[in-house]
Motif scaffolding. Sequence first.
Motif, PDB file in Angstrom:
ATOM      1  N   ARG A 135       0.839  -1.204   0.000  1.00  0.00           N
ATOM      2  CA  ARG A 135       0.000   0.000   0.000  1.00  0.00           C
ATOM      3  C   ARG A 135       0.874   1.255   0.000  1.00  0.00           C
ATOM      4  N   ASP A 136       1.983   1.213   0.761  1.00  0.00           N
ATOM      5  CA  ASP A 136       2.892   2.357   0.804  1.00  0.00           C
ATOM      6  C   ASP A 136       3.496   2.623  -0.576  1.00  0.00           C
ATOM      7  N   GLU A 137       3.887   1.560  -1.281  1.00  0.00           N
ATOM      8  CA  GLU A 137       4.434   1.720  -2.628  1.00  0.00           C
ATOM      9  C   GLU A 137       3.404   2.358  -3.557  1.00  0.00           C
ATOM     10  N   ARG A 138       2.187   1.886  -3.439  1.00  0.00           N
ATOM     11  CA  ARG A 138       1.111   2.437  -4.275  1.00  0.00           C
ATOM     12  C   ARG A 138       0.846   3.901  -3.928  1.00  0.00           C
ATOM     13  N   ASN A 139       0.893   4.255  -2.640  1.00  0.00           N
ATOM     14  CA  ASN A 139       0.650   5.636  -2.240  1.00  0.00           C
ATOM     15  C   ASN A 139       1.723   6.573  -2.776  1.00  0.00           C
ATOM     16  N   GLU A 140       2.975   6.100  -2.819  1.00  0.00           N
ATOM     17  CA  GLU A 140       4.051   6.916  -3.393  1.00  0.00           C
ATOM     18  C   GLU A 140       3.772   7.212  -4.875  1.00  0.00           C
ATOM     19  N   LYS A 141       3.324   6.187  -5.596  1.00  0.00           N
ATOM     20  CA  LYS A 141       3.031   6.363  -7.015  1.00  0.00           C
ATOM     21  C   LYS A 141       1.839   7.304  -7.214  1.00  0.00           C
ATOM     22  N   MET A 142       0.833   7.162  -6.358  1.00  0.00           N
ATOM     23  CA  MET A 142      -0.355   7.992  -6.541  1.00  0.00           C
ATOM     24  C   MET A 142      -0.086   9.449  -6.192  1.00  0.00           C
ATOM     25  N   THR A 143       0.710   9.684  -5.138  1.00  0.00           N
ATOM     26  CA  THR A 143       1.028  11.079  -4.817  1.00  0.00           C
ATOM     27  C   THR A 143       1.848  11.711  -5.943  1.00  0.00           C
ATOM     28  N   ALA A 144       2.723  10.925  -6.567  1.00  0.00           N
ATOM     29  CA  ALA A 144       3.489  11.452  -7.711  1.00  0.00           C
ATOM     30  C   ALA A 144       2.552  11.834  -8.857  1.00  0.00           C
ATOM     31  N   ASN A 145       1.564  10.996  -9.113  1.00  0.00           N
ATOM     32  CA  ASN A 145       0.582  11.309 -10.163  1.00  0.00           C
ATOM     33  C   ASN A 145      -0.178  12.592  -9.846  1.00  0.00           C
ATOM     34  N   LEU A 146      -0.562  12.747  -8.589  1.00  0.00           N
ATOM     35  CA  LEU A 146      -1.323  13.929  -8.200  1.00  0.00           C
ATOM     36  C   LEU A 146      -0.463  15.184  -8.254  1.00  0.00           C
ATOM     37  N   ARG A 147       0.821  15.055  -7.954  1.00  0.00           N
ATOM     38  CA  ARG A 147       1.709  16.218  -8.084  1.00  0.00           C
ATOM     39  C   ARG A 147       1.798  16.669  -9.541  1.00  0.00           C
ATOM     40  N   SER A 148       1.721  15.708 -10.460  1.00  0.00           N
ATOM     41  CA  SER A 148       1.742  16.072 -11.878  1.00  0.00           C
ATOM     42  C   SER A 148       0.502  16.864 -12.272  1.00  0.00           C
ATOM     43  N   ALA A 149      -0.556  16.769 -11.458  1.00  0.00           N
ATOM     44  CA  ALA A 149      -1.784  17.523 -11.700  1.00  0.00           C
ATOM     45  C   ALA A 149      -1.805  18.844 -10.941  1.00  0.00           C
ATOM     46  N   GLY A 150      -0.657  19.179 -10.297  1.00  0.00           N
ATOM     47  CA  GLY A 150      -0.559  20.462  -9.610  1.00  0.00           C
ATOM     48  C   GLY A 150      -0.951  20.432  -8.148  1.00  0.00           C
ATOM     49  N   ILE A 151      -1.094  19.229  -7.574  1.00  0.00           N
ATOM     50  CA  ILE A 151      -1.469  19.105  -6.169  1.00  0.00           C
ATOM     51  C   ILE A 151      -0.205  18.835  -5.354  1.00  0.00           C
ATOM     52  N   ASP A 152       0.083  19.688  -4.412  1.00  0.00           N
ATOM     53  CA  ASP A 152       1.305  19.587  -3.610  1.00  0.00           C
ATOM     54  C   ASP A 152       1.081  18.580  -2.483  1.00  0.00           C
ATOM     55  N   ILE A 153       1.208  17.300  -2.813  1.00  0.00           N
ATOM     56  CA  ILE A 153       0.937  16.227  -1.863  1.00  0.00           C
ATOM     57  C   ILE A 153       2.066  15.208  -1.919  1.00  0.00           C
ATOM     58  N   THR A 154       2.499  14.761  -0.755  1.00  0.00           N
ATOM     59  CA  THR A 154       3.482  13.686  -0.636  1.00  0.00           C
ATOM     60  C   THR A 154       3.026  12.753   0.470  1.00  0.00           C
ATOM     61  N   VAL A 155       3.589  11.555   0.512  1.00  0.00           N
ATOM     62  CA  VAL A 155       3.274  10.628   1.594  1.00  0.00           C
ATOM     63  C   VAL A 155       3.716  11.226   2.927  1.00  0.00           C
ATOM     64  N   ASP A 156       4.856  11.908   2.957  1.00  0.00           N
ATOM     65  CA  ASP A 156       5.320  12.530   4.201  1.00  0.00           C
ATOM     66  C   ASP A 156       4.319  13.563   4.707  1.00  0.00           C
ATOM     67  N   LYS A 157       3.741  14.341   3.791  1.00  0.00           N
ATOM     68  CA  LYS A 157       2.749  15.337   4.212  1.00  0.00           C
ATOM     69  C   LYS A 157       1.477  14.672   4.725  1.00  0.00           C
ATOM     70  N   LEU A 158       1.085  13.566   4.099  1.00  0.00           N
ATOM     71  CA  LEU A 158      -0.060  12.809   4.605  1.00  0.00           C
ATOM     72  C   LEU A 158       0.230  12.256   5.997  1.00  0.00           C
ATOM     73  N   ARG A 159       1.467  11.792   6.192  1.00  0.00           N
ATOM     74  CA  ARG A 159       1.846  11.258   7.509  1.00  0.00           C
ATOM     75  C   ARG A 159       1.822  12.357   8.578  1.00  0.00           C
ATOM     76  N   GLN A 160       2.207  13.575   8.197  1.00  0.00           N
ATOM     77  CA  GLN A 160       2.149  14.679   9.156  1.00  0.00           C
ATOM     78  C   GLN A 160       0.722  14.942   9.604  1.00  0.00           C
TER      79      GLN A 160
END
Length: 288
Positions: free
Chosen positions: A104-129
Amino acid sequence: MKYIDLHVHSNVSDGTLTPSEVVNLAVKSQLAAIALTDHDTLAGIQQAQAAALSETEAGNPIQVIPGTELSVFYRKRDIHILGLFVDGNNTILYQALENARLKRDERNEKMTANLRSAGIDITVDKLRQEEGEAVLTRAHFAKFMVKYGYCKSMQDAFTRYLNDDSPYYVPREYLSPAEAIDLIHTAGGLSVAAHPLLYKYTLEEVEQMVSYLSDRGLDGIEAIYSTNTGFDEGRMIHLANKYNLVITGGSDFHGANKPDISLGSGRGNLKIPYSILEKLEDRLKSRN
């Protein structure tokens, strides 16, 4: 009449209350028992059972059934199997859940990367915060995007970015239904098809799913559920009888992440009698 709720989430996965707060709310809601069924984890069980012991010693008896909700892959779709009465110390189940977390963590890294490509400033670290060590789900992604103004609502986030057909979505690696059922049995629990009418199958397809799972050792069907309408409950009870399965019931409570669903009462009319828990216990004794 005593009532129960056998499908409940805490902030260990995608709920908003701590396991202790869930137990305290169950007492205030005058429930006799709940099952804590966080997604792919047993991490909240110990805290919930400690809170239940404290409440019981204070004169407010409440029982916590140790459980989890496993995601499995069936006919190109994510469906859920509840494990009830599972042994949280079972090493085989623990390792399987740990493996699922890593995937799930691997998938979340890939999905946050996809969302960043759409202009959303999101990372797994920020979700963890935001969420600590909770099992991160798409609900956490949606909550983040609403909080920081990328979406108007969680439904908006799912519609635009998080649905299975979104270009930003990354599919998960899943257990097979047979693997999930075997894991639950190995940990001494009962396996239950969660909310079978929620997958947008036809009634014929729902029965095909129940038959398929039953052939692989399924123990029960969640026949009583928050979103049931009309003859839904009766249809699920009919399937349970046809395939020699026990019935369960649950609200699928998530706290503020599903604000229209209350613990124990769902959308207002949910009533799950304690006798259902007794029948589950009988089934467990007969199988073990």
